[in-house]
Design an enzyme around this catalytic site. Sequence first.
Site, PDB file in Angstrom:
ATOM      1  N   TYR A  15      31.513  39.976  49.820  1.00 25.11           N
ATOM      2  CA  TYR A  15      31.550  41.224  49.055  1.00 25.11           C
ATOM      3  C   TYR A  15      30.171  41.854  48.951  1.00 25.11           C
ATOM      4  CZ  TYR A  15      36.347  40.251  48.137  1.00 25.11           C
ATOM      5  OH  TYR A  15      37.686  40.028  48.312  1.00 25.11           O
ATOM      6  N   TYR A 143      45.020  36.999  41.332  1.00 23.92           N
ATOM      7  CA  TYR A 143      44.214  36.902  42.553  1.00 23.92           C
ATOM      8  C   TYR A 143      44.678  35.663  43.312  1.00 23.92           C
ATOM      9  CZ  TYR A 143      40.378  36.221  45.806  1.00 23.92           C
ATOM     10  OH  TYR A 143      39.639  36.052  46.959  1.00 23.92           O
ATOM     11  N   LYS A 270      40.029  24.324  46.182  1.00 20.68           N
ATOM     12  CA  LYS A 270      38.743  24.292  45.464  1.00 20.68           C
ATOM     13  C   LYS A 270      38.274  22.868  45.138  1.00 20.68           C
ATOM     14  CE  LYS A 270      38.678  28.999  43.649  1.00 20.68           C
ATOM     15  NZ  LYS A 270      37.572  29.666  44.282  1.00 20.68           N
TER      16      LYS A 270
HETATM   17  C1  LIG Z   1      43.778  31.318  42.162  1.00 18.42           C
HETATM   18  C2  LIG Z   1      43.167  31.413  43.522  1.00 18.42           C
HETATM   19  N1  LIG Z   1      43.969  31.396  44.598  1.00 18.42           N
HETATM   20  C3  LIG Z   1      43.479  31.456  45.837  1.00 18.42           C
HETATM   21  C4  LIG Z   1      42.123  31.563  46.056  1.00 18.42           C
HETATM   22  C5  LIG Z   1      41.601  31.638  47.473  1.00 18.42           C
HETATM   23  O1  LIG Z   1      40.974  30.454  47.823  1.00 18.42           O
HETATM   24  P1  LIG Z   1      39.941  30.440  49.065  1.00 18.42           P
HETATM   25  O2  LIG Z   1      38.761  31.247  48.625  1.00 18.42           O
HETATM   26  O3  LIG Z   1      39.648  28.988  49.266  1.00 18.42           O
HETATM   27  O4  LIG Z   1      40.641  31.052  50.225  1.00 18.42           O
HETATM   28  C6  LIG Z   1      41.250  31.599  44.966  1.00 18.42           C
HETATM   29  C7  LIG Z   1      39.800  31.752  45.167  1.00 18.42           C
HETATM   30  O5  LIG Z   1      39.053  32.115  44.302  1.00 18.42           O
HETATM   31  C8  LIG Z   1      41.788  31.536  43.663  1.00 18.42           C
HETATM   32  O6  LIG Z   1      41.009  31.589  42.577  1.00 18.42           O
END
Ligand SMILES: Cc1ncc(COP(=O)(O)O)c(C=O)c1O
Length: 431
Positions: A15, A143, A270
């Site tokens: 970003y 998100y 994560k």
């Molecule tokens: C709730 C949620 N889902 C999916 C993702 C996407 O994960 P990645 O960045 O490993 O693709 C994130 C990333 O911040 C997230 O917070």
Amino acid sequence: MTRLEYDRSHIWHPYASIANPPKVRLAERGEGVEIVLADGRRLIDGVASWWCVAHGHNHPAIVDAVQKQSARLCHVMFGGFTHDCAIELAERIATFAPPGLNKVFFADSGSISVEVAVKMAIQYQHAKGRPGRCRMVALKGGYHGDTACAMALSDPDGMHVLFRGMMPSHLFVSKPDCGLAGLAGWTSEFERLVEEHGDEIAGVICEPVLQAANAMNFYPAEYLAAMRRICDEHDLVLVFDEIAAGLWRTGPRWAHERAGISPDVMCIGKALTGGHISLAATVASERVADVISSGAVGAFMHGPTYMANPLACAAANASLELFSRADYAAMSRRIEGEFAAALAPLKSLPNVRDVRVMGAVGVVEVERLPLRDDIDRVIDETGVWLRPFSNFIYAMPPLVSNGETVRRISNAVAAMAALPPGPEVAGDFHE
Ligand SMILES: Cc1ncc(COP(=O)(O)O)c(C=O)c1O
């Protein structure tokens, strides 16, 4: 040209503009809760490097597991092969997951695991003879990642608005931000949407309890129970994206545990590897897996090159072993108490709209973010790395942070919250 100058002119950061890039710091090593910079300065990682470094940077047990695995097998295609690391990890995930969720699909990142979950929902409906059901219901303020399908499920007015034209159109219900008082109205809205579009909907996806990267919104677990009931009534696949909230970030192992129900499919990522290598997993219930397998296609139609990479699986096995050896729920609760005490007084500051805390997540919502230069100055002066975005100055530190670390992080959050507000658009602070 110095290394930093080369970076500035040739490398895109998340970003960020490549023509007018924001300041980046040259990280040299990770040590526990700290990032050590090339010039020797140390920064406490107040956001656990986007919430994944649960046990601290370069944890010796995880590093050791990856090193040992790298001497045996760095990669093998998962089509036609399997390996011990993947088998062990699937067993560990099934033990950690809610009862009945034990069919594991390994994905390379959180976003991909969300894409996989949606494909599972669609293949489930397809196998049940409903090929027209290929839309999802998602929540405003959510998100789910930056790949196309994950963007399409994220807040429709959020950071991905630019890409609206290329995204599949899913259905959205309001952001669940009215507490328990708003539950009845929100549930009726949800029911109306499902009744109106029942023939098109394959499933429902949400971030349980904590809507993180688009809204930093906490909502009561009762909303999850309502989703479960509606999904059961309409045979929709319920997907909980626990990528941010799971693995004790909000207190319990899974954020949805508070609701006393289970999803049909769960995404985890994560902290799965403790922030050492990218890996995520989509875990389905036996019921969903059985239905998918009974369809005309039978196979589940996804298979990335680096699926179940042994090094990533080794890191995840070591990370889950660490999680199972200590009381992470107690650590998360302790951090919650410390954040609550330290951040509550910030409510009286003129630029502060709200302060909220849950588990190891502390959020100060501001009217407008301070200027970036002011934020950078606080980072340098306090030695605490934070990355405010949108209207949020927040901390999500490693879960192993001790009281002194949490105190220093809270002081840095307080110093940023006390800064004067910047202009309407404070630059490239997305997520
Ligand atoms: C709730 C949620 N889902 C999916 C993702 C996407 O994960 P990645 O960045 O490993 O693709 C994130 C990333 O911040 C997230 O917070």
